[in-house]
Design an enzyme around this catalytic site. Sequence first.
Site, PDB file in Angstrom:
ATOM      1  N   SER A 106       0.790  -1.232   0.000  1.00 31.96           N
ATOM      2  CA  SER A 106       0.000   0.000   0.000  1.00 31.96           C
ATOM      3  C   SER A 106       0.819   1.279   0.000  1.00 31.96           C
ATOM      4  O   SER A 106       0.369   2.302  -0.488  1.00 31.96           O
ATOM      5  CB  SER A 106      -0.938  -0.003   1.198  1.00 31.96           C
ATOM      6  OG  SER A 106      -0.203  -0.056   2.393  1.00 31.96           O
ATOM      7  N   HIS A 109      -5.703  -4.384  -1.094  1.00 37.80           N
ATOM      8  CA  HIS A 109      -5.673  -3.252  -2.031  1.00 37.80           C
ATOM      9  C   HIS A 109      -5.843  -3.707  -3.476  1.00 37.80           C
ATOM     10  O   HIS A 109      -5.687  -2.900  -4.393  1.00 37.80           O
ATOM     11  CB  HIS A 109      -4.356  -2.468  -1.901  1.00 37.80           C
ATOM     12  CG  HIS A 109      -4.355  -1.502  -0.759  1.00 37.80           C
ATOM     13  ND1 HIS A 109      -4.964  -0.262  -0.841  1.00 37.80           N
ATOM     14  CD2 HIS A 109      -3.862  -1.600   0.494  1.00 37.80           C
ATOM     15  CE1 HIS A 109      -4.823   0.371   0.319  1.00 37.80           C
ATOM     16  NE2 HIS A 109      -4.150  -0.423   1.145  1.00 37.80           N
ATOM     17  N   LYS A 133     -12.477  -1.628   1.669  1.00 38.94           N
ATOM     18  CA  LYS A 133     -11.843  -0.776   0.641  1.00 38.94           C
ATOM     19  C   LYS A 133     -12.745  -0.772  -0.601  1.00 38.94           C
ATOM     20  O   LYS A 133     -13.802  -0.161  -0.561  1.00 38.94           O
ATOM     21  CB  LYS A 133     -10.419  -1.249   0.380  1.00 38.94           C
ATOM     22  CG  LYS A 133      -9.529  -1.012   1.604  1.00 38.94           C
ATOM     23  CD  LYS A 133      -8.068  -1.310   1.391  1.00 38.94           C
ATOM     24  CE  LYS A 133      -7.255  -0.799   2.570  1.00 38.94           C
ATOM     25  NZ  LYS A 133      -6.739  -1.869   3.440  1.00 38.94           N
TER      26      LYS A 133
HETATM   27  C1  PLP Z   1      -6.428  -2.150   4.866  1.00 33.66           C
HETATM   28  C2  PLP Z   1      -5.692  -3.404   5.025  1.00 33.66           C
HETATM   29  C3  PLP Z   1      -5.997  -4.311   6.037  1.00 33.66           C
HETATM   30  C4  PLP Z   1      -7.012  -4.011   7.114  1.00 33.66           C
HETATM   31  O1  PLP Z   1      -8.316  -4.041   6.611  1.00 33.66           O
HETATM   32  P1  PLP Z   1      -9.535  -3.843   7.618  1.00 33.66           P
HETATM   33  O2  PLP Z   1     -10.644  -4.642   7.000  1.00 33.66           O
HETATM   34  O3  PLP Z   1      -9.836  -2.392   7.662  1.00 33.66           O
HETATM   35  O4  PLP Z   1      -9.129  -4.387   8.939  1.00 33.66           O
HETATM   36  C5  PLP Z   1      -5.300  -5.503   6.078  1.00 33.66           C
HETATM   37  N1  PLP Z   1      -4.335  -5.787   5.180  1.00 33.66           N
HETATM   38  C6  PLP Z   1      -3.997  -4.922   4.203  1.00 33.66           C
HETATM   39  C7  PLP Z   1      -2.920  -5.277   3.228  1.00 33.66           C
HETATM   40  C8  PLP Z   1      -4.653  -3.697   4.102  1.00 33.66           C
HETATM   41  O5  PLP Z   1      -4.300  -2.844   3.150  1.00 33.66           O
END
Ligand code: PLP
Length: 401
Positions: A188, A216, A247
């Site tokens: 990310s 992502h 997301k």
């Molecule tokens: C955003 C993200 C998470 C966390 O996601 P949530 O559902 O908000 O807990 C976990 N792993 C990665 C790679 C992320 O980018």
Amino acid sequence: MINKNFVSSLQASIQQLKDEKVYKQLNYLESPQSAHVKMEGRGDVLILSSNNYLGFCDEPDVVDAGIRGLQKFGAGTGSVRFICGTFTVHRELESALAKLVGTEASLTYVSAWNANEGLTASIAQEGDFVISDALNHASIIDSMRLAKSITKCTTGVYAHSDMDDLRTKLRGAKSARRRIIWTDGVFSMEGSVAKLPEILDIAREHDAIVVMDDSHATGVLGKTGRGTAEHFGVLGEVDIITSTLGKALGGAAGGFVAGATALCDTLTQRSRPQLFSNALPPTVASSALASVNFLTSHPDRVKRLRDNASYFRGAIQEAGFKPLAGETPIVPIIVGETSAAIRMSDMLLAQGVFVTGFGFPVVPQGEARVRCQISASHSRDDLDRAVAAITSVGRQLRIIS
Ligand SMILES: *Cc1c(COP(=O)(O)O)cnc(C)c1O
């Protein structure tokens, strides 16, 4: 309040964060997450820092499904799933997610954080070796720490996307019962994609299990948004995929683990965030299911996201910036010092463009950046306006000439 010393020591640490200019200020929004939002005290703001990649946060189908889910199932399960029952919408969502990412089954959690946290300790034992990319998400790092202390498995880290290092470290773990490789699908902070085909080859060579966190990438990569595996044409080859519903898939909350039916069943039996914490609220599950269905019936959204991202990347380069190369909608512009990144982000917000700056220790010293994230919901006008603002601020800060 009983312990005043406790609170005053917290206050002192917070002051220190403020002095070091690393204190995070929250911005309050008065409208749904979208290309533009109404920010309290600022009015209309253009957002380039959201994971709302497909614009599903305020998509009418997604919102309506949440309302209907709430009306049909009420607020929630009232307890954990195995004690109290699981709603039919959970099963529907889990089979839709499995189909989307190309696995036999999936199991949802209240967040991807929870999904990841419970996973490693549920599949590793003493005598196993678990290895992680150096830039993996914090939830993976914590999951491995927990697994190490609970199960006494051994763990290692390979340099970011360094396949020789991964091979060497796996060679050193020949005698382990299981070898498990953990990687993000998309990293990310860099916007880079894991070298998945090579990781799969290495896993075959070394009889390892591949676990990929596609948070992502789900809804983002691949022609139809099925993620990193679709991007590389290796759907169905990754042993375990984890991802978020917070997301691209609606942006509310929730996460899942996808893989073999026996894996998901094992997690139902053993994963602690599943055993000791409530299920996804039905309104969230219903919105996420509607997101998956909307994605499947509107592959044009994924194309618009890809077109927007490449348009923005090109325009930023033309303006003289050197964004990190890549093919994801994450476009980090390296500005150098942490203070420059924070300054740039503040100046952009003053111009009505919301982009977050990241500095040390989140990224290496001297590589502070403002991270732009593109959405399918951005219009060309939005992107042009963002580029103009970033260019004018970049000149003022002498990042470009
Ligand atoms: C955003 C993200 C998470 C966390 O996601 P949530 O559902 O908000 O807990 C976990 N792993 C990665 C790679 C992320 O980018």
